[in-house]
Design a protein around this motif. Structure first.
Motif, short mmCIF file in Angstrom:
data_model
loop_
_atom_site.label_atom_id
_atom_site.label_comp_id
_atom_site.label_asym_id
_atom_site.label_seq_id
_atom_site.Cartn_x
_atom_site.Cartn_y
_atom_site.Cartn_z
N GLU A 49 15.94 35.02 43.23
CA GLU A 49 14.83 34.89 42.06
C GLU A 49 15.58 34.62 40.80
OE1 GLU A 49 13.79 38.82 40.92
OE2 GLU A 49 14.56 39.62 42.95
N VAL A 50 16.93 34.22 40.84
CA VAL A 50 17.66 34.01 39.59
C VAL A 50 18.34 32.56 39.77
CG1 VAL A 50 18.11 36.39 39.14
CG2 VAL A 50 19.74 34.99 40.57
N THR A 51 18.75 31.86 38.67
CA THR A 51 19.43 30.67 38.62
C THR A 51 21.02 30.91 38.74
OG1 THR A 51 19.74 30.54 36.09
CG2 THR A 51 17.60 29.57 37.21
N ARG A 52 22.01 29.99 38.85
CA ARG A 52 23.32 30.08 38.95
C ARG A 52 23.76 30.71 37.57
NH1 ARG A 52 27.08 27.86 36.49
NH2 ARG A 52 25.82 25.90 36.01
N PRO A 53 23.41 30.35 36.38
CA PRO A 53 23.74 31.12 34.97
C PRO A 53 23.38 32.63 35.21
CG PRO A 53 23.06 28.80 34.51
CD PRO A 53 22.69 29.21 35.90
N GLU A 54 22.18 32.62 35.51
CA GLU A 54 21.65 34.09 35.65
C GLU A 54 22.46 35.00 36.61
OE1 GLU A 54 17.10 33.01 34.27
OE2 GLU A 54 17.52 33.48 36.43
N PHE A 55 22.93 34.36 37.68
CA PHE A 55 23.69 35.23 38.68
C PHE A 55 25.00 35.43 38.05
CE2 PHE A 55 27.03 34.23 41.75
CZ PHE A 55 27.00 35.48 42.63
N GLU A 56 25.43 34.35 37.27
CA GLU A 56 26.69 34.78 36.64
C GLU A 56 26.84 36.08 35.85
OE1 GLU A 56 27.78 31.14 34.78
OE2 GLU A 56 28.17 30.27 36.79
N VAL A 57 25.50 36.14 34.94
CA VAL A 57 25.34 37.36 34.14
C VAL A 57 25.28 38.62 35.11
CG1 VAL A 57 23.51 38.36 32.57
CG2 VAL A 57 24.19 35.98 32.52
N LEU A 58 24.63 38.58 36.18
CA LEU A 58 24.42 39.66 36.95
C LEU A 58 25.80 40.26 37.56
CD1 LEU A 58 21.39 38.80 39.05
CD2 LEU A 58 21.43 40.33 37.01
N ALA A 59 26.68 39.00 37.83
CA ALA A 59 27.95 39.32 38.46
C ALA A 59 28.77 40.07 37.32
CB ALA A 59 28.80 38.08 38.83
N ALA A 60 28.69 39.55 36.09
CA ALA A 60 29.50 39.96 35.08
C ALA A 60 29.19 41.40 34.61
CB ALA A 60 29.29 39.22 33.61
N LEU A 61 27.89 41.79 34.83
CA LEU A 61 27.57 43.22 34.72
C LEU A 61 27.86 44.01 35.93
CD1 LEU A 61 23.88 42.52 33.04
CD2 LEU A 61 25.86 43.33 31.99
N ARG A 118 21.34 45.49 40.34
CA ARG A 118 22.75 45.91 41.30
C ARG A 118 22.56 45.49 42.73
NH1 ARG A 118 22.66 50.62 40.22
NH2 ARG A 118 23.46 50.69 38.07
N THR A 119 21.46 45.75 43.16
CA THR A 119 21.30 45.43 44.68
C THR A 119 21.35 44.00 44.77
OG1 THR A 119 20.20 47.36 45.26
CG2 THR A 119 19.83 45.63 46.76
N LEU A 120 20.58 43.29 44.03
CA LEU A 120 20.46 41.79 44.06
C LEU A 120 21.93 40.93 43.76
CD1 LEU A 120 18.82 39.24 44.42
CD2 LEU A 120 18.50 39.36 42.07
N ALA A 121 22.46 41.75 42.91
CA ALA A 121 23.97 41.05 42.57
C ALA A 121 24.93 41.38 43.64
CB ALA A 121 24.70 41.86 41.21
N ASP A 122 24.85 42.32 44.29
CA ASP A 122 25.59 42.83 45.45
C ASP A 122 25.40 41.60 46.69
OD1 ASP A 122 27.08 44.68 44.39
OD2 ASP A 122 25.97 46.17 45.36
#
Length: 161
Positions: A49-61, A118-122
């Motif tokens: 449900e996220v784009t690559r740049p949005e994934f980068e935000v999730l990963a940073a968080l 958090r679950t999605l980022a993992d």
């Protein structure tokens, strides 16, 4: 070994034999690998449900349990402030992050992952590691470590993050 960069280098050598093209082999491959890896990541996130740049935000968080301020996220993800704001709005609407005003300055916010974020980022990060392992599979473990060390030496002087 023949790849696109070898072909580019060969063409430039014929066109401009007067130029020192010694950087093209390494830098061309670094840039091409980065672009292709971005494409591989985008393809891998196609069902998410996220784009690559949005994934980068999730990963940073995810790496920052106390959360980050938007300007810190901008630095972490090497994005513009406007892009970061747009991504945060989208991620908040999706219920993946929260933005909480800071007590000492209500104009500033702290961005944190929700439990769902958090679950999605993992989940996405584990899948990203699999994609990266596939890309690096032609190299031995020692060669991967050597490549990482060499790239770190080049990146350190120019990485201001």
């Amino acid at each position: 070994m023949s790849d696109a960069v070898s072909r580019f280098l060969h063409s430039w050598t014929r066109l401009r034999p007067d130029l020192d093209l010694s950087t093209v082999a390494a830098m061309g491959r670094v840039l091409r690998l980065a672009a292709l890896m971005n494409n591989i990541t985008e393809d891998g996130l196609a069902g998410a449900e996220v784009t690559r740049p949005e994934f980068e935000v999730l990963a940073a968080l995810r790496r920052s349990p106390d959360g980050l301020r938007p300007r810190q996220l901008t630095r972490e993800t090497i994005a513009s402030g406007a892009s970061t704001t747009k991504r945060l709005t989208r991620l908040e609407s999706a219920g993946l992050i929260t933005r909480t005003p800071l007590e000492r300055d209500r104009r500033e916010v702290q961005v944190r992952l929700t439990d769902r974020g958090r679950t999605l980022a993992d989940t996405l990060f584990a899948a990203q590691l699999d994609r990266e392992a596939t890309v690096l599979a032609p190299l031995s473990t020692d060669e991967q470590a050597q490549l990482a060390d060499l790239l770190a030496r080049v990146l350190a002087p120019i990485d201001r993050a």
